[in-house]
Design a protein around this motif. Structure first.
Motif, PDB file in Angstrom:
ATOM      1  N   TYR A  20       0.827  -1.208   0.000  1.00  0.00           N
ATOM      2  CA  TYR A  20       0.000   0.000   0.000  1.00  0.00           C
ATOM      3  C   TYR A  20       0.863   1.260   0.000  1.00  0.00           C
ATOM      4  CZ  TYR A  20      -3.771  -3.177   1.496  1.00  0.00           C
ATOM      5  OH  TYR A  20      -4.699  -4.194   1.585  1.00  0.00           O
ATOM      6  N   VAL A  22       3.163   2.158   2.285  1.00  0.00           N
ATOM      7  CA  VAL A  22       3.287   2.713   3.632  1.00  0.00           C
ATOM      8  C   VAL A  22       4.357   1.931   4.377  1.00  0.00           C
ATOM      9  CG1 VAL A  22       2.063   3.192   5.788  1.00  0.00           C
ATOM     10  CG2 VAL A  22       0.832   3.290   3.631  1.00  0.00           C
ATOM     11  N   PRO A  24       6.486   1.011   8.199  1.00  0.00           N
ATOM     12  CA  PRO A  24       5.979   0.738   9.556  1.00  0.00           C
ATOM     13  C   PRO A  24       5.748   1.975  10.416  1.00  0.00           C
ATOM     14  CG  PRO A  24       7.752  -0.775   9.018  1.00  0.00           C
ATOM     15  CD  PRO A  24       7.718   0.237   7.927  1.00  0.00           C
ATOM     16  N   VAL A 110      -0.973  15.245   9.797  1.00  0.00           N
ATOM     17  CA  VAL A 110      -1.034  14.133   8.834  1.00  0.00           C
ATOM     18  C   VAL A 110       0.143  14.215   7.858  1.00  0.00           C
ATOM     19  CG1 VAL A 110      -2.349  13.103   6.947  1.00  0.00           C
ATOM     20  CG2 VAL A 110      -3.532  13.950   8.966  1.00  0.00           C
ATOM     21  N   ARG A 114       3.135  11.546   7.669  1.00  0.00           N
ATOM     22  CA  ARG A 114       3.236  10.738   6.442  1.00  0.00           C
ATOM     23  C   ARG A 114       4.596  10.926   5.767  1.00  0.00           C
ATOM     24  NH1 ARG A 114       0.486   8.823   8.728  1.00  0.00           N
ATOM     25  NH2 ARG A 114      -1.735   8.490   8.705  1.00  0.00           N
TER      26      ARG A 114
ATOM     27  N   ASP B 194      -5.518  11.548  10.288  1.00  0.00           N
ATOM     28  CA  ASP B 194      -5.525  10.203   9.703  1.00  0.00           C
ATOM     29  C   ASP B 194      -4.565   9.326  10.521  1.00  0.00           C
ATOM     30  OD1 ASP B 194      -5.957   8.078   8.051  1.00  0.00           O
ATOM     31  OD2 ASP B 194      -4.673   8.801   6.426  1.00  0.00           O
ATOM     32  N   PRO B 195      -5.020   8.862  11.683  1.00  0.00           N
ATOM     33  CA  PRO B 195      -4.087   8.135  12.562  1.00  0.00           C
ATOM     34  C   PRO B 195      -3.721   6.761  12.035  1.00  0.00           C
ATOM     35  CG  PRO B 195      -6.311   7.992  13.403  1.00  0.00           C
ATOM     36  CD  PRO B 195      -6.377   8.900  12.214  1.00  0.00           C
ATOM     37  N   LEU B 196      -2.582   6.269  12.498  1.00  0.00           N
ATOM     38  CA  LEU B 196      -2.201   4.890  12.193  1.00  0.00           C
ATOM     39  C   LEU B 196      -3.042   3.960  13.053  1.00  0.00           C
ATOM     40  CD1 LEU B 196       1.704   4.771  12.109  1.00  0.00           C
ATOM     41  CD2 LEU B 196       0.141   4.739  10.197  1.00  0.00           C
ATOM     42  N   GLN B 227       2.545  -4.490  10.380  1.00  0.00           N
ATOM     43  CA  GLN B 227       2.747  -3.056  10.580  1.00  0.00           C
ATOM     44  C   GLN B 227       1.405  -2.320  10.570  1.00  0.00           C
ATOM     45  OE1 GLN B 227       4.900  -1.986   6.769  1.00  0.00           O
ATOM     46  NE2 GLN B 227       3.209  -0.550   6.670  1.00  0.00           N
ATOM     47  N   PRO B 228       1.342  -1.169  11.233  1.00  0.00           N
ATOM     48  CA  PRO B 228       0.088  -0.407  11.223  1.00  0.00           C
ATOM     49  C   PRO B 228      -0.153   0.264   9.873  1.00  0.00           C
ATOM     50  CG  PRO B 228       1.791   0.786  12.398  1.00  0.00           C
ATOM     51  CD  PRO B 228       2.392  -0.522  12.019  1.00  0.00           C
ATOM     52  N   LEU B 229      -1.389   0.664   9.659  1.00  0.00           N
ATOM     53  CA  LEU B 229      -1.757   1.378   8.429  1.00  0.00           C
ATOM     54  C   LEU B 229      -2.547   2.623   8.796  1.00  0.00           C
ATOM     55  CD1 LEU B 229      -3.102  -1.439   6.050  1.00  0.00           C
ATOM     56  CD2 LEU B 229      -0.930  -0.229   5.853  1.00  0.00           C
ATOM     57  N   PRO B 230      -2.464   3.671   7.968  1.00  0.00           N
ATOM     58  CA  PRO B 230      -3.339   4.827   8.217  1.00  0.00           C
ATOM     59  C   PRO B 230      -4.802   4.396   8.092  1.00  0.00           C
ATOM     60  CG  PRO B 230      -1.587   5.394   6.678  1.00  0.00           C
ATOM     61  CD  PRO B 230      -1.527   3.914   6.865  1.00  0.00           C
ATOM     62  N   VAL B 233      -6.347   4.370   4.680  1.00  0.00           N
ATOM     63  CA  VAL B 233      -5.954   3.250   3.813  1.00  0.00           C
ATOM     64  C   VAL B 233      -6.803   2.024   4.146  1.00  0.00           C
ATOM     65  CG1 VAL B 233      -4.058   1.671   3.227  1.00  0.00           C
ATOM     66  CG2 VAL B 233      -3.601   4.116   3.513  1.00  0.00           C
ATOM     67  N   GLN B 237      -9.217   0.239   1.515  1.00  0.00           N
ATOM     68  CA  GLN B 237      -8.979  -1.156   1.133  1.00  0.00           C
ATOM     69  C   GLN B 237     -10.144  -2.052   1.541  1.00  0.00           C
ATOM     70  OE1 GLN B 237      -6.614  -2.045  -0.852  1.00  0.00           O
ATOM     71  NE2 GLN B 237      -5.691  -0.013  -0.829  1.00  0.00           N
ATOM     72  N   GLU B 293      -0.734  -7.353   6.965  1.00  0.00           N
ATOM     73  CA  GLU B 293      -1.817  -6.370   7.040  1.00  0.00           C
ATOM     74  C   GLU B 293      -2.740  -6.446   5.828  1.00  0.00           C
ATOM     75  OE1 GLU B 293       1.332  -5.854   6.705  1.00  0.00           O
ATOM     76  OE2 GLU B 293       1.774  -4.351   5.192  1.00  0.00           O
ATOM     77  N   ILE B 294      -2.181  -6.822   4.683  1.00  0.00           N
ATOM     78  CA  ILE B 294      -2.986  -6.870   3.459  1.00  0.00           C
ATOM     79  C   ILE B 294      -3.942  -8.071   3.517  1.00  0.00           C
ATOM     80  CG2 ILE B 294      -2.817  -7.152   0.939  1.00  0.00           C
ATOM     81  CD1 ILE B 294       0.016  -5.681   1.394  1.00  0.00           C
ATOM     82  N   VAL B 297      -6.825  -7.332   6.050  1.00  0.00           N
ATOM     83  CA  VAL B 297      -7.902  -6.471   5.537  1.00  0.00           C
ATOM     84  C   VAL B 297      -8.724  -7.252   4.504  1.00  0.00           C
ATOM     85  CG1 VAL B 297      -8.433  -4.338   4.296  1.00  0.00           C
ATOM     86  CG2 VAL B 297      -6.605  -4.349   5.973  1.00  0.00           C
ATOM     87  N   GLN B 298      -8.044  -8.023   3.656  1.00  0.00           N
ATOM     88  CA  GLN B 298      -8.753  -8.791   2.629  1.00  0.00           C
ATOM     89  C   GLN B 298      -9.689  -9.821   3.253  1.00  0.00           C
ATOM     90  OE1 GLN B 298      -8.863  -8.251  -0.626  1.00  0.00           O
ATOM     91  NE2 GLN B 298      -7.575  -6.470  -0.296  1.00  0.00           N
TER      92      GLN B 298
END
Lengths: 268, 326
Positions: A20, A22, A24, A110, A114, B194-196, B227-230, B233, B237, B293-294, B297-298
């Protein structure tokens, strides 16, 4: 062309982006692309930044860029980050330690996070260094950006946290001098009351009121890495001595370059 | 090993029970909700943890390990009852563990106890105190239960205690805070933030708890996987529509117009990240997550596709009733 160059350099950036885009820490490839495209314009065309000594920034591994604040807003930080991305080979992402108020501001928080610029906490800095990242530190803090035009080449007191951290994590310090920020944003006053109301330390005022930077040539000079031995638990007097060495080195870079300009010498 | 699981009918607890059962452990469970289709070999008792019948199970079954997952996390349950379940229940568990010679107790807590704030470290370590109380008093009972469990480390040194602070779970069951938040078609976001978000597949969470039961790590451990994601995202997703709203507007709209109901303190979790450093658990319990993480979510998306638009839902209902024809 600028977009292509940024894309090519982003591809060579040694960060563990996932599918995606991104990493860690939440650093986003897309956000970096947008920001570096804008920064490349300002770096090359608007400020015509002259960068010297980029070879002192290690190609990989932990390092701490330590320099002087110059200019009422974060133009200095943005251009140092841009120099590491646009001039270093392979490009590196310098991750700044941001002021706490940025983390609370909508949008700014943000975009800062980022792009890898996190709140200046020892925990954040230590983790990034242990993860072999490149850290950008301005030990003068907000007092450094509050310098008025007549004091633009002066250095105010340095904090000592960066030195303890460098010793603890065995990180080389790369001193740099930033010149021209004071002329780009000629601050004549700082409005502390208005700043508090807006959640910032202060609002700088220029002769044309707004703190918008003028198209003044800027210079970044990186010095040779300084390596100090220790554990980070030394007495304050010892740490202060090391900090003074770094400060003197930065002051020396600034003075030398000012002298060269005064003498009319043109050096790359 | 004989393992007693408290709160066994939760989505993750069922997976823990099945994981332990598959590894030839004897599993007994207590919950106030039934588990009618529990696999053969897993003994489930519908009891209140604080009642005599639950204590009888400690006395008669003599479990060697206890996994305490009988805390109420849903913010819909509030007030005295929630405090009684979370704090009183946790106290009872540790008293029974001590009285009936249990060797190992696992308390399953949440990573949100660290609190969301703009000046927090990005990655929280176990050394930090849970400090969510100031901005999110609704979590007070859970934080207190976590701290009470932590004090067992020195109060009852003969009982090995593992306090696990687990990040959000996500997966096919769509249970848990993050999954509930993502369940609808539209997901509210705080404009300008947009937090992680750090999450783990529910199978991985269950595997981590099984690992904790078998390895008996003593101490407080953050449990996290990929790992974390925003948040934006994750929302994208998961094929949901993120609706960024100014904080003042969101405060008024929350719980209305199909938006999830959240207490004011929870809005901080939509502004600032809570991410934990789980290296200690990975090393001590020799744990590795299986889903990245992918995939996580999937797996959520595959089991929970976004609901169709409201207009489509009304149309389908009218078609079902025969009011209109396709």
């Amino acid at each position: 062309m600028r977009r292509q160059e940024v894309e090519e350099r982003l591809g060579r950036l040694e960060l563990p982006f996932n599918a995606y885009g991104v990493d860690p820490y939440g650093v986003s490839r897309w956000h970096l692309g947008v920001v570096f495209e804008v920064q490349a314009f300002f770096y090359r065309n608007y400020f015509r930044v002259k960068c010297q000594g980029i070879e002192h920034v290690p190609a990989r591994g932990r390092a701490m860029l330590v320099g002087n604040h110059s200019g009422g807003v974060a133009v200095d930080g943005a251009m140092v980050v841009a120099s590491c991305f646009l001039e270093a080979n392979p490009p590196r992402l310098a991750q700044a330690m941001a002021e706490k108020f940025i983390g609370a501001m909508p949008l700014a928080s943000v975009w800062a996070s980022r792009c890898g610029h996190f709140t200046g906490l020892p925990e954040n800095a230590q983790r990034l260094l242990e993860d072999e990242r490149l850290l950008l530190v301005f030990p003068e803090g907000a007092r450094g950006t509050a310098k008025l035009y007549p004091q633009r080449y002066d250095l105010v007191d340095f904090g000592t946290g960066f030195m303890r951290l460098a010793l603890k994590t065995r990180t080389p310090i790369i001193p740099f001098g930033f010149l021209g920020g004071g002329s780009a944003i000629p601050t004549v006053a700082n409005l502390y009351g208005l700043g508090r109301a807006l959640g910032m330390p202060y609002v700088p005022v220029t002769p044309y009121l707004l703190p918008l930077p003028l198209p003044v040539p800027l210079e970044i000079h990186y010095g040779e890495p300084l390596v100090f031995e220790g554990t980070g638990n030394e007495e304050d007097s010892v740490i202060q001595g090391y900090v003074e060495q770094v400060k003197a080195r930065i002051a020396d870079i600034i003075e030398r370059r000012r002298h060269e300009r005064w003498q009319g010498e043109v050096k790359p | 090993m004989r393992v007693l699981i408290l709160g066994i009918t939760g989505a993750v607890a069922r997976r823990v029970a099945m994981g332990l059962h598959a590894r030839k452990h004897t599993v007994v469970g207590i919950d106030t909700r039934p588990w009618p289709d529990a696999p053969k070999g897993i003994e489930v008792h519908v009891e209140d943890l604080r009642k005599r019948a639950a204590e009888d199970l400690f006395r008669t079954r003599r479990p060697e390990a206890v996994v305490h997952m009988a805390t109420v996390t849903s913010l819909r349950v509030q007030g005295e009852e929630r405090h009684r379940i979370n704090l009183g229940g946790t106290r009872v568990v540790f008293e029974h563990c001590q009285a009936y010679g249990v060797k190992h107790a696992v308390f399953v807590g949440r990573h949100t106890f660290y609190g969301a704030a703009p000046d927090s470290a990005l990655y929280h370590t176990e050394d930090e105190p849970p400090k969510e109380l100031a901005s999110f008093p609704e979590l007070a009972d859970l934080v207190a239960a976590d701290l009470y469990a932590s004090t067992a480390l020195w109060r009852t040194p003969q009982l090995a205690t593992s306090v696990l602070r687990v990040c959000y779970t996500l997966g096919p069951s769509a249970q848990g805070t993050l999954a509930t938040f993502l369940r609808g078609r539209r997901v509210p976001l705080v404009a300008g933030y947009d937090p992680l978000f750090q999450f783990m597949h529910e199978d991985d969470v269950a595997a981590a708890i099984v690992r904790a039961v078998e390895k008996r790590p003593r101490g407080i451990f953050n449990v996290a996987g990929p790992q974390p994601l925003p948040l934006s995202v994750i929302v994208h997703q998961a094929q949901r529509i993120g609706v960024p709203l100014p904080l003042a507007v969101l405060r008024q709209l929350i719980g209305r117009f199909g938006l999830p109901r959240l207490p004011p303190g929870a809005l901080n979790h939509l502004k600032y990240p809570i991410v934990v450093d789980a290296r200690s658990f990975h090393t001590t319990a020799d744990f590795q997550h299986q889903y990245d993480e992918i995939q996580t979510v999937q797996s959520f998306l595959a089991a929970n596709p976004p609901p169709p638009p409201r207009r489509e839902q009304v149309r389908q209902r009218l078609e079902t009733l025969g009011v209109i024809k396709r």
